[in-house]
Design an enzyme around this catalytic site. Structure first.
Site, PDB file in Angstrom:
ATOM      1  N   GLN A 228       0.816  -1.215   0.000  1.00 46.55           N
ATOM      2  CA  GLN A 228       0.000   0.000   0.000  1.00 46.55           C
ATOM      3  C   GLN A 228       0.854   1.272   0.000  1.00 46.55           C
ATOM      4  O   GLN A 228       0.304   2.383   0.048  1.00 46.55           O
ATOM      5  CB  GLN A 228      -0.926   0.015   1.224  1.00 46.55           C
ATOM      6  CG  GLN A 228      -1.917  -1.117   1.286  1.00 46.55           C
ATOM      7  CD  GLN A 228      -3.035  -0.991   0.259  1.00 46.55           C
ATOM      8  OE1 GLN A 228      -3.192   0.028  -0.392  1.00 46.55           O
ATOM      9  NE2 GLN A 228      -3.816  -2.043   0.103  1.00 46.55           N
ATOM     10  N   SER A 248       3.222  -5.158  -4.751  1.00 49.27           N
ATOM     11  CA  SER A 248       2.101  -5.712  -5.526  1.00 49.27           C
ATOM     12  C   SER A 248       1.854  -4.874  -6.766  1.00 49.27           C
ATOM     13  O   SER A 248       1.829  -3.642  -6.699  1.00 49.27           O
ATOM     14  CB  SER A 248       0.837  -5.744  -4.658  1.00 49.27           C
ATOM     15  OG  SER A 248      -0.283  -6.119  -5.425  1.00 49.27           O
ATOM     16  N   CYS A 374      -9.662  -8.819   1.511  1.00 52.86           N
ATOM     17  CA  CYS A 374      -9.371 -10.220   1.812  1.00 52.86           C
ATOM     18  C   CYS A 374     -10.204 -10.754   2.970  1.00 52.86           C
ATOM     19  O   CYS A 374     -10.278 -11.957   3.188  1.00 52.86           O
ATOM     20  CB  CYS A 374      -7.887 -10.381   2.139  1.00 52.86           C
ATOM     21  SG  CYS A 374      -6.830  -9.840   0.795  1.00 52.86           S
TER      22      CYS A 374
END
Length: 450
Positions: A228, A248, A374
């Site tokens: 993030q 990511s 998630c």
């Protein structure tokens, strides 16, 4: 004469037989055509009614420039980057190494320290399990926090089952760790500290540089989940003294299914690989590297580096606009997490006396979430909010607003307007809100079950 009459009869009978068949066929064609038109109109309606996207912590839309970089490697340059005997392999390998450098440049690393993975979940698993198992003979202790991403916490639970000693550090009410408590927790047999840079639910930014210096002074490896944070705040792994960092692709406007793991070379970090095979990626992550995906990740990192300062300023302005308007119009709204040490694009607000799931359903024309993607399928209150000491009713009433590169002022204003409208409506239906308005202290009431 006979032949002419027979011809007429035959022709008449043929016409009589074929006409219904032709009619049926034409009818079937018309039906199919109508169905296609109906499906198309429904798709158009669906596009017109698509909700505004305000969930940039869950994922980000791919930047069109990233797609442009990827397309040639989906169609023309399709060679295996590990094929060393022909031009197809050389082209793909060259693109892969260029992407590796683009990722490294964004975080101030050496390209040789970047390992391509399928995403941050795999990178986190590789870091935590890999370091723990490699150094198990000498060190058996891992330290993390209670507010980490679920894949970090689950990896630690797997290690606990294998006999490792895991410490789950609490955080303060603002979501930040206590550095003194971390220092006291580190032991001679501690092999790894894993603390995320920016929290995915409440947006708080941990003091990563100070944690890195502490870990280096104690000779303990330091891993941070920066999914993030990468591309959103300035990062330099050397200054921060980070040993392992998870990245990511789909959090930085790149493709899904690809990520990276930074593994420091000096001082060297050794990890035990999770999967074995052809020995790709320095033997740490076997398997053919997907060239189009890593090209996309590299392009996303390069764009993020070029636009980081502009994006951060713009996101900050939009975030302040949202928070100020919301707070000024709605009473009893709580911002979760530290108001200063945070990434501005992740805003977690609790609306007292409103059920979060009801508010989400009421705001169906805005794509929001009540926490991590998630764990959002669970009806349990967020474990992150519980860890920072939020009351259970406030934890149940929280909404996460995600602002990103493509968010507009109009979208922010619309979201605020709708949120104000629906919170007021839901509160009017709430007996608890009515009691509060009458001056009743809800905490003083002893509720009984029948």
């Amino acid at each position: 004469m006979m032949n002419r009459t027979l011809s007429r009869k035959l022709l008449g009978s043929m016409c009589g037989i074929s006409s219904p068949r032709l009619s049926f066929a034409q009818s079937a064609v018309n039906t199919v055509q109508r169905q296609k038109e109906l499906i198309k109109s429904r798709e158009l309606e669906k596009d017109e009614l698509r909700p505004l996207y305000m969930d940039f912590q869950a994922t980000t839309p791919m930047d069109p420039r990233v797609l442009d970089a990827m397309l040639p490697y989906q169609v023309n340059y399709y060679g295996n980057p590990h094929s060393r005997t022909h031009a197809y392999g050389w082209e793909s390998e060259s693109a892969m190494e260029k992407a590796r450098k683009q990722v490294a440049d964004l975080i101030g690393a050496d390209p040789r320290e970047i390992v391509f993975t399928s995403g941050a979940t795999e990178s986190n698993n590789m870091s935590i399990k890999g370091v723990a198992r490699f150094y198990k003979a000498k060190k058996n202790h891992i330290i993390t926090t209670q507010t980490e991403h679920k894949c970090v916490l689950d990896s630690c639970r797997i290690l606990e089952a294998e006999g490792f000693d895991i410490t789950y550090l609490p955080v303060r009410n603002n979501g930040l760790i206590d550095l003194k408590q971390l220092e006291e927790t580190i032991r001679p047999d501690s092999s790894l500290v894993s603390i995320m840079t920016v929290n995915n639910e409440i947006g708080v930014k941990q003091p990563i540089k100070e944690i890195g210096q502490l870990c280096r002074s104690k000779n303990v490896f330091f891993h941070t989940d920066a999914a993030q944070a990468v591309g959103k705040i300035p990062i330099n792994v050397s200054d921060w003294k980070v040993d392992l960092m998870s990245i990511s692709g789909h959090k930085i406007y790149g493709p899904k299914g690809v990520g990276a793991l930074y593994v420091r070379r000096r001082p060297r970090v050794r990890i035990e690989p999770l999967q074995n095979g052809g020995g790709q990626e320095r033997g740490l992550r076997s398997g053919t590297v997907p060239t189009p995906l890593v090209v996309g990740l590299g392009a996303a990192c390069e764009i993020a580096q070029q636009e980081l300062e502009y994006d951060h300023k713009r996101v900050t302005v939009l975030a302040n606009r949202l928070v100020q308007k919301m707070m000024s119009e709605i009473p009893d709204v709580v911002m979760n997490g530290d108001p200063d040490q945070r990434y501005p694009g992740c805003i977690n607000l609790s609306f007292a006396y409103v059920e979060g799931e009801s508010l989400l359903m009421a705001l169906k024309d805005v794509a929001l979430s009540s926490g991590s993607a998630c764990t959002s399928a669970s009806l349990e209150p967020s474990y992150v909010l519980r860890a920072i000491g939020a009351d259970e009713d406030l934890a149940h009433s929280s909404i996460r607003f995600g602002i990103g590169r493509f968010t507009t002022e109009e979208e922010v204003d619309y979201t605020v307007e709708k949120c104000i409208q629906q919170v007021k409506r839901l509160r009017e239906m709430s007996p608890l809100w009515e009691m509060v308005q009458e001056g009743i202290d809800l905490k003083s009431i002893k509720w009984t079950q029948h």
